[in-house]
Design a protein around this motif. Sequence first.
Motif, mmCIF file in Angstrom:
data_model
loop_
_atom_site.group_PDB
_atom_site.id
_atom_site.type_symbol
_atom_site.label_atom_id
_atom_site.label_comp_id
_atom_site.label_asym_id
_atom_site.label_seq_id
_atom_site.Cartn_x
_atom_site.Cartn_y
_atom_site.Cartn_z
ATOM 1 N N GLU A 64 0.817 -1.205 0.000
ATOM 2 C CA GLU A 64 0.000 0.000 0.000
ATOM 3 C C GLU A 64 0.858 1.265 0.000
ATOM 4 O O GLU A 64 0.711 2.143 -0.862
ATOM 5 C CB GLU A 64 -0.953 -0.010 1.195
ATOM 6 N N ASP A 65 1.775 1.387 0.956
ATOM 7 C CA ASP A 65 2.617 2.583 1.058
ATOM 8 C C ASP A 65 3.510 2.724 -0.167
ATOM 9 O O ASP A 65 3.670 3.818 -0.717
ATOM 10 C CB ASP A 65 3.458 2.507 2.331
ATOM 11 N N MET B 125 1.278 3.730 -3.289
ATOM 12 C CA MET B 125 0.654 5.053 -3.170
ATOM 13 C C MET B 125 1.692 6.151 -3.413
ATOM 14 O O MET B 125 1.374 7.196 -3.983
ATOM 15 C CB MET B 125 -0.013 5.201 -1.810
ATOM 16 N N LYS B 126 2.923 5.946 -2.985
ATOM 17 C CA LYS B 126 3.996 6.910 -3.262
ATOM 18 C C LYS B 126 4.208 7.041 -4.772
ATOM 19 O O LYS B 126 4.386 8.160 -5.284
ATOM 20 C CB LYS B 126 5.298 6.471 -2.589
ATOM 21 N N SER C 295 1.464 8.974 -6.380
ATOM 22 C CA SER C 295 1.651 10.399 -6.101
ATOM 23 C C SER C 295 2.690 10.996 -7.039
ATOM 24 O O SER C 295 2.495 12.077 -7.613
ATOM 25 C CB SER C 295 2.069 10.593 -4.642
ATOM 26 N N LEU D 193 0.560 12.981 -1.503
ATOM 27 C CA LEU D 193 0.546 11.624 -0.961
ATOM 28 C C LEU D 193 -0.472 11.483 0.168
ATOM 29 O O LEU D 193 -1.195 10.481 0.246
ATOM 30 C CB LEU D 193 1.944 11.242 -0.472
ATOM 31 N N GLU D 194 -0.552 12.478 1.036
ATOM 32 C CA GLU D 194 -1.489 12.396 2.157
ATOM 33 C C GLU D 194 -2.934 12.377 1.668
ATOM 34 O O GLU D 194 -3.788 11.698 2.238
ATOM 35 C CB GLU D 194 -1.260 13.558 3.129
ATOM 36 N N LYS E 8 -3.584 8.899 0.445
ATOM 37 C CA LYS E 8 -3.773 7.988 1.573
ATOM 38 C C LYS E 8 -5.157 8.160 2.197
ATOM 39 O O LYS E 8 -5.815 7.188 2.576
ATOM 40 C CB LYS E 8 -2.691 8.218 2.631
ATOM 41 N N TYR F 152 -7.671 6.590 -0.032
ATOM 42 C CA TYR F 152 -7.590 5.125 0.081
ATOM 43 C C TYR F 152 -8.272 4.645 1.357
ATOM 44 O O TYR F 152 -8.927 3.607 1.368
ATOM 45 C CB TYR F 152 -6.129 4.684 0.076
#
Length: 607
Positions: free
Chosen positions: A394-395, A398-399, A402, A409-410, A413, A416
Amino acid sequence: MYIPKEQVNELLRNVDIVDIIRNYIPLSKKGNNYVGMCPFHDDHSPSLSVNPQRQIFKCFACGEGGNAITFVQNYENISFPEAVKKTAELGGYHLDIHEEERQVDPYKERMKKLFGEIRNYATYMIRTDAAADVRDYGHSVFGQELLQEERFGYIDLSDNLKKYMLAKGYTSDELVRSGVFQFGRDGDIHSMFEGRLLFILEDKYGTPVGYSGRSITNEGPKYLNSPETEFFHKREMLYNYKECLSFAKKAKEVILVEGPKDAEKCRSEGIKNIVAGMGTALAHEQIQLLKKMNVPVKLCYDGDAAGIRATLKNYQELKREGIEVRTVYLPDGMDPAEMIDQEPSAFHELVKKNENIMDYYLKTYKEVFSFDERREYVMNGLKLLNRMNNVLAEDFYMKQLSEKTGFDLESIKKQYGILDGKDMPKMKATQTAASRHYSKHSDGYVKFNFSVQQKMNCSDRVKVNFDMHRDDGKVTAFDGTSLLNRQDILKKYISVKGPALCATITLVNYDNLEYRAQAIANEAVKSIGNTIHVDMNNLDYVGYLHTHSKHPHIHLDIYQKEPYLSNYVLTSDVVREIEEKAKEVANDALSVSEGQEEFIAETVVKM
């Protein structure tokens, strides 16, 4: 040919399932059972359990199970009679097998021979001078060695094939039924594949049932496929399926391409674990054939827009069936055949990689995307990421989303979290007042009871709503299109990602409720979708009609098929709309066509 049940039972009584399975995978003793790595899915810890007392095996991860013969049949991908013989051989038991003839359909056997005769003619003609141009084209694309195999054919002149088949005793009507011939304007029959390079299409048993003809000129369509007949069904066709089975087992994966040309081009490069659909669409029947292979599926579609859409769509369809999916991204819009011609070593490297769906998806991003296109790209990427069920991924991805799209990114998140149901807004206070609602009217009353389950306990729902009452015939399960058995219900529950809305609708003094239940449920779900502004295509449900209590009632588990997009807000408006729609259906005169009532009742009994 089939083997009598008595002889099968005799074999199972005289072989040890542990010894049989040990011929294929290592087993170690654990308590009274034996355990090992399951060969029917990508197993990383021993999930397969073998019970020597009951002589059965079961994988608690993928669900495969059965007896010794079942294991051999699934592992070897062979027919049941072949599996019986192989099991006897592995068990060192001499079984005097007397194969008995099943009653065969003379018409089907005759048509099977007809297809064989056409194949013999076509594979002979491609070696003659009449096929020189087609053969030269085939040599240039696939190589001389591959073209010598009886997988390609050629029909010179339609009349020549017709005369040949009529001389064999077949009728014009039978030739038309084969799909190879059709009536022309002159009232006579003609072959539709004249002058083309033919790929022979076989069913899952290796029997020829149709053709795909490739034009080597610019005249007419590039490809012509056999029309749908009683023998050829495009939905059930995977090119090269029969031959691929053993190669897929050895390679521990099967590669899926779009068409026969791509499959044959890959075979010319030594890639034998290959099958092709008849285009990008993947039907349920084709998915079941792939599932039966018990190996991961690697999607290798064309690198154009249609191929990308098909990869993303079919990935989801295959995952829904519990199949492990890998992907291959072909650059610059190329198809496998083109890339092999231009960069064969690069193609081999791509095929060797095991890209997941997010690796593939990130390569499809275009710098020219507008704001709305970038937003849609992120949303679709998050949906794919959600289906991976991998916290570590996930992390990481997602980066990358972005970086690709420029969105913070936030923010990604947070979005998501909403999709995954983790960061949903709190339920409004008005829901409590509307959670129970009663409506009196002349025919009796309609009672509604709603609750939201943040996490669905699937096994408990099935046990309480279905298992406890199915033996005495007091429960019927259904969705928006059909009746459901226990396995169907569990498959549907697998897709529940966000919270589920659980609704109970109790109806009193209505006749023929079993025929009205599905219509009432459909209207209730539609009302909820309208109220919370969710597309009906995104809503699904499992319904249970219970008739064991004083008042028959319907239990509905309503959920969103995509990652959770919108919250259920149980205001009085929701309840009021559901109530009105349910009463409309319940009070309508039941319209059942002649014979339908009997059919429905019979279906319910069979469940």
